[in-house]
Design a protein around this motif. Structure first.
Motif, PDB file in Angstrom:
ATOM      1  N   ASP A 102       0.830  -1.217   0.000  1.00  0.00           N
ATOM      2  CA  ASP A 102       0.000   0.000   0.000  1.00  0.00           C
ATOM      3  C   ASP A 102       0.861   1.261   0.000  1.00  0.00           C
ATOM      4  OD1 ASP A 102      -2.417  -1.342  -0.116  1.00  0.00           O
ATOM      5  OD2 ASP A 102      -2.701  -1.334   2.059  1.00  0.00           O
ATOM      6  N   GLU A 103       1.949   1.268   0.772  1.00  0.00           N
ATOM      7  CA  GLU A 103       2.842   2.435   0.783  1.00  0.00           C
ATOM      8  C   GLU A 103       3.474   2.643  -0.586  1.00  0.00           C
ATOM      9  OE1 GLU A 103       4.656   2.735   5.248  1.00  0.00           O
ATOM     10  OE2 GLU A 103       5.249   0.994   4.062  1.00  0.00           O
ATOM     11  N   PHE A 104       3.867   1.532  -1.228  1.00  0.00           N
ATOM     12  CA  PHE A 104       4.452   1.641  -2.567  1.00  0.00           C
ATOM     13  C   PHE A 104       3.428   2.239  -3.529  1.00  0.00           C
ATOM     14  CE2 PHE A 104       5.316   0.190  -6.830  1.00  0.00           C
ATOM     15  CZ  PHE A 104       6.657   0.484  -6.972  1.00  0.00           C
ATOM     16  N   ARG A 105       2.208   1.741  -3.486  1.00  0.00           N
ATOM     17  CA  ARG A 105       1.153   2.255  -4.379  1.00  0.00           C
ATOM     18  C   ARG A 105       0.959   3.755  -4.170  1.00  0.00           C
ATOM     19  NH1 ARG A 105      -3.063  -0.417  -6.675  1.00  0.00           N
ATOM     20  NH2 ARG A 105      -3.016  -2.072  -5.128  1.00  0.00           N
ATOM     21  N   GLN A 106       0.870   4.192  -2.919  1.00  0.00           N
ATOM     22  CA  GLN A 106       0.644   5.610  -2.625  1.00  0.00           C
ATOM     23  C   GLN A 106       1.811   6.478  -3.093  1.00  0.00           C
ATOM     24  OE1 GLN A 106      -0.186   5.750   1.575  1.00  0.00           O
ATOM     25  NE2 GLN A 106      -2.202   4.829   1.335  1.00  0.00           N
ATOM     26  N   LEU A 107       3.034   5.976  -2.947  1.00  0.00           N
ATOM     27  CA  LEU A 107       4.215   6.758  -3.325  1.00  0.00           C
ATOM     28  C   LEU A 107       4.457   6.791  -4.825  1.00  0.00           C
ATOM     29  CD1 LEU A 107       7.053   5.784  -0.817  1.00  0.00           C
ATOM     30  CD2 LEU A 107       6.225   8.082  -1.304  1.00  0.00           C
ATOM     31  N   VAL A 108       4.310   5.636  -5.483  1.00  0.00           N
ATOM     32  CA  VAL A 108       4.823   5.480  -6.837  1.00  0.00           C
ATOM     33  C   VAL A 108       3.757   5.589  -7.922  1.00  0.00           C
ATOM     34  CG1 VAL A 108       6.074   3.915  -8.387  1.00  0.00           C
ATOM     35  CG2 VAL A 108       6.803   4.159  -6.000  1.00  0.00           C
ATOM     36  N   PHE A 109       2.568   5.012  -7.693  1.00  0.00           N
ATOM     37  CA  PHE A 109       1.557   5.031  -8.764  1.00  0.00           C
ATOM     38  C   PHE A 109       1.219   6.482  -9.096  1.00  0.00           C
ATOM     39  CE2 PHE A 109       1.739   0.724  -8.291  1.00  0.00           C
ATOM     40  CZ  PHE A 109       0.659  -0.020  -8.722  1.00  0.00           C
ATOM     41  N   GLY A 110       1.272   6.815 -10.376  1.00  0.00           N
ATOM     42  CA  GLY A 110       1.046   8.180 -10.832  1.00  0.00           C
ATOM     43  C   GLY A 110       2.320   9.002 -10.913  1.00  0.00           C
ATOM     44  N   ASN A 111       3.464   8.396 -10.562  1.00  0.00           N
ATOM     45  CA  ASN A 111       4.741   9.108 -10.552  1.00  0.00           C
ATOM     46  C   ASN A 111       5.790   8.372 -11.382  1.00  0.00           C
ATOM     47  OD1 ASN A 111       3.976  11.328  -8.813  1.00  0.00           O
ATOM     48  ND2 ASN A 111       3.811   9.795  -7.199  1.00  0.00           N
ATOM     49  N   THR A 112       7.006   8.879 -11.349  1.00  0.00           N
ATOM     50  CA  THR A 112       8.088   8.372 -12.201  1.00  0.00           C
ATOM     51  C   THR A 112       9.287   7.971 -11.351  1.00  0.00           C
ATOM     52  OG1 THR A 112       7.357   9.764 -14.035  1.00  0.00           O
ATOM     53  CG2 THR A 112       9.640   9.032 -14.091  1.00  0.00           C
ATOM     54  N   LEU A 113       9.874   6.825 -11.699  1.00  0.00           N
ATOM     55  CA  LEU A 113      11.121   6.360 -11.088  1.00  0.00           C
ATOM     56  C   LEU A 113      12.253   6.669 -12.050  1.00  0.00           C
ATOM     57  CD1 LEU A 113       9.739   2.958  -9.808  1.00  0.00           C
ATOM     58  CD2 LEU A 113      10.442   4.885  -8.374  1.00  0.00           C
ATOM     59  N   ASP A 114      13.315   7.270 -11.547  1.00  0.00           N
ATOM     60  CA  ASP A 114      14.413   7.749 -12.382  1.00  0.00           C
ATOM     61  C   ASP A 114      15.735   7.197 -11.857  1.00  0.00           C
ATOM     62  OD1 ASP A 114      15.490   9.467 -14.453  1.00  0.00           O
ATOM     63  OD2 ASP A 114      16.123  10.830 -12.861  1.00  0.00           O
ATOM     64  N   ARG A 115      16.553   6.658 -12.763  1.00  0.00           N
ATOM     65  CA  ARG A 115      17.842   6.097 -12.362  1.00  0.00           C
ATOM     66  C   ARG A 115      18.921   6.499 -13.358  1.00  0.00           C
ATOM     67  NH1 ARG A 115      21.032   2.599  -9.811  1.00  0.00           N
ATOM     68  NH2 ARG A 115      22.181   0.994 -10.912  1.00  0.00           N
ATOM     69  N   ARG A 116      20.007   7.026 -12.834  1.00  0.00           N
ATOM     70  CA  ARG A 116      21.200   7.310 -13.647  1.00  0.00           C
ATOM     71  C   ARG A 116      22.136   6.122 -13.479  1.00  0.00           C
ATOM     72  NH1 ARG A 116      20.304  12.515 -16.117  1.00  0.00           N
ATOM     73  NH2 ARG A 116      18.672  13.367 -14.815  1.00  0.00           N
ATOM     74  N   LEU A 117      22.499   5.486 -14.576  1.00  0.00           N
ATOM     75  CA  LEU A 117      23.374   4.321 -14.512  1.00  0.00           C
ATOM     76  C   LEU A 117      24.832   4.757 -14.488  1.00  0.00           C
ATOM     77  CD1 LEU A 117      20.590   3.440 -15.892  1.00  0.00           C
ATOM     78  CD2 LEU A 117      21.833   1.396 -16.457  1.00  0.00           C
ATOM     79  N   PRO A 118      25.711   3.906 -13.932  1.00  0.00           N
ATOM     80  CA  PRO A 118      27.129   4.274 -13.828  1.00  0.00           C
ATOM     81  C   PRO A 118      27.783   4.643 -15.169  1.00  0.00           C
ATOM     82  CG  PRO A 118      26.677   2.341 -12.498  1.00  0.00           C
ATOM     83  CD  PRO A 118      25.433   2.632 -13.292  1.00  0.00           C
ATOM     84  N   ASN A 119      27.284   4.074 -16.270  1.00  0.00           N
ATOM     85  CA  ASN A 119      27.885   4.367 -17.582  1.00  0.00           C
ATOM     86  C   ASN A 119      27.360   5.665 -18.195  1.00  0.00           C
ATOM     87  OD1 ASN A 119      25.334   3.764 -18.518  1.00  0.00           O
ATOM     88  ND2 ASN A 119      25.964   2.058 -19.793  1.00  0.00           N
ATOM     89  N   GLY A 120      26.482   6.380 -17.465  1.00  0.00           N
ATOM     90  CA  GLY A 120      25.948   7.634 -17.970  1.00  0.00           C
ATOM     91  C   GLY A 120      24.585   7.522 -18.620  1.00  0.00           C
ATOM     92  N   SER A 121      24.084   6.299 -18.797  1.00  0.00           N
ATOM     93  CA  SER A 121      22.746   6.108 -19.347  1.00  0.00           C
ATOM     94  C   SER A 121      21.705   6.503 -18.302  1.00  0.00           C
ATOM     95  CB  SER A 121      22.522   4.647 -19.737  1.00  0.00           C
ATOM     96  OG  SER A 121      23.429   4.258 -20.735  1.00  0.00           O
ATOM     97  N   ARG A 122      20.476   6.705 -18.754  1.00  0.00           N
ATOM     98  CA  ARG A 122      19.390   7.077 -17.844  1.00  0.00           C
ATOM     99  C   ARG A 122      18.189   6.175 -18.102  1.00  0.00           C
ATOM    100  NH1 ARG A 122      16.208  12.843 -17.607  1.00  0.00           N
ATOM    101  NH2 ARG A 122      15.046  12.419 -15.681  1.00  0.00           N
ATOM    102  N   LEU A 123      17.661   5.606 -17.025  1.00  0.00           N
ATOM    103  CA  LEU A 123      16.487   4.745 -17.077  1.00  0.00           C
ATOM    104  C   LEU A 123      15.352   5.468 -16.367  1.00  0.00           C
ATOM    105  CD1 LEU A 123      15.221   1.895 -17.588  1.00  0.00           C
ATOM    106  CD2 LEU A 123      15.993   1.329 -15.283  1.00  0.00           C
ATOM    107  N   THR A 124      14.236   5.662 -17.058  1.00  0.00           N
ATOM    108  CA  THR A 124      13.091   6.362 -16.494  1.00  0.00           C
ATOM    109  C   THR A 124      11.854   5.495 -16.693  1.00  0.00           C
ATOM    110  OG1 THR A 124      14.147   8.402 -17.229  1.00  0.00           O
ATOM    111  CG2 THR A 124      11.911   8.576 -16.452  1.00  0.00           C
ATOM    112  N   MET A 125      11.085   5.312 -15.610  1.00  0.00           N
ATOM    113  CA  MET A 125       9.861   4.515 -15.675  1.00  0.00           C
ATOM    114  C   MET A 125       8.711   5.310 -15.084  1.00  0.00           C
ATOM    115  SD  MET A 125      11.067   0.702 -14.461  1.00  0.00           S
ATOM    116  CE  MET A 125      11.122   1.235 -12.761  1.00  0.00           C
ATOM    117  N   HIS A 126       7.672   5.497 -15.863  1.00  0.00           N
ATOM    118  CA  HIS A 126       6.462   6.140 -15.342  1.00  0.00           C
ATOM    119  C   HIS A 126       5.452   5.047 -15.020  1.00  0.00           C
ATOM    120  CE1 HIS A 126       3.174   8.807 -14.597  1.00  0.00           C
ATOM    121  NE2 HIS A 126       2.460   8.165 -15.489  1.00  0.00           N
ATOM    122  N   VAL A 127       4.905   5.090 -13.816  1.00  0.00           N
ATOM    123  CA  VAL A 127       3.886   4.143 -13.381  1.00  0.00           C
ATOM    124  C   VAL A 127       2.566   4.909 -13.294  1.00  0.00           C
ATOM    125  CG1 VAL A 127       3.154   2.531 -11.598  1.00  0.00           C
ATOM    126  CG2 VAL A 127       5.610   2.843 -12.065  1.00  0.00           C
ATOM    127  N   ALA A 128       1.617   4.538 -14.124  1.00  0.00           N
ATOM    128  CA  ALA A 128       0.312   5.211 -14.131  1.00  0.00           C
ATOM    129  C   ALA A 128      -0.509   4.767 -12.921  1.00  0.00           C
ATOM    130  CB  ALA A 128      -0.431   4.899 -15.425  1.00  0.00           C
TER     131      ALA A 128
END
Length: 114
Positions: A10-36
């Protein structure tokens, strides 16, 4: 996880659903995930050369585990994670132990328009 607090489903749902998770990888790439809000998700990986790859999938909560499946990644087979809050970051730990812990920043809404 040292210093982190495990999130309930439930905490994960409240925090993440409707928002975006963003990660910068060590090689300089960027991973972005939007959870509706409905659990559908979109991913974009942008490499250091500017090339982008995308995928779409779904998040399903199974108790306090968050199971993620994608159309292309792992041919749609789900991977389940325990999520932890570590300061302002969120850390996903694969419950099967095959993927290294992954740290994300949480961005409000869908600022990257994924």
């Amino acid at each position: 996880m040292v210093g982190g607090r495990r999130l309930s489903g439930d905490e994960f749902r409240q925090l993440v659903f409707g928002n975006t998770l963003d990660r910068r990888l060590p090689n300089g790439s960027r991973l972005t995930m939007h959870v509706a809000a409905d659990g559908s998700q979109r991913l974009r990986l942008v490499g250091v050369d500017g090339q982008a790859a995308t995928d779409r999938g779904r998040l399903v909560l199974q108790g306090d585990e968050v199971c993620s499946s994608w159309e292309r990644i792992q041919e749609g087979r789900p991977t389940c994670f325990a999520w932890f809050r570590l300061g302002e970051s969120l850390v996903a730990i694969d419950v099967s132990g095959t993927i290294s812990p992954t740290r994300f920043e949480l961005l409000p809404g869908n600022p990257e328009r994924i």
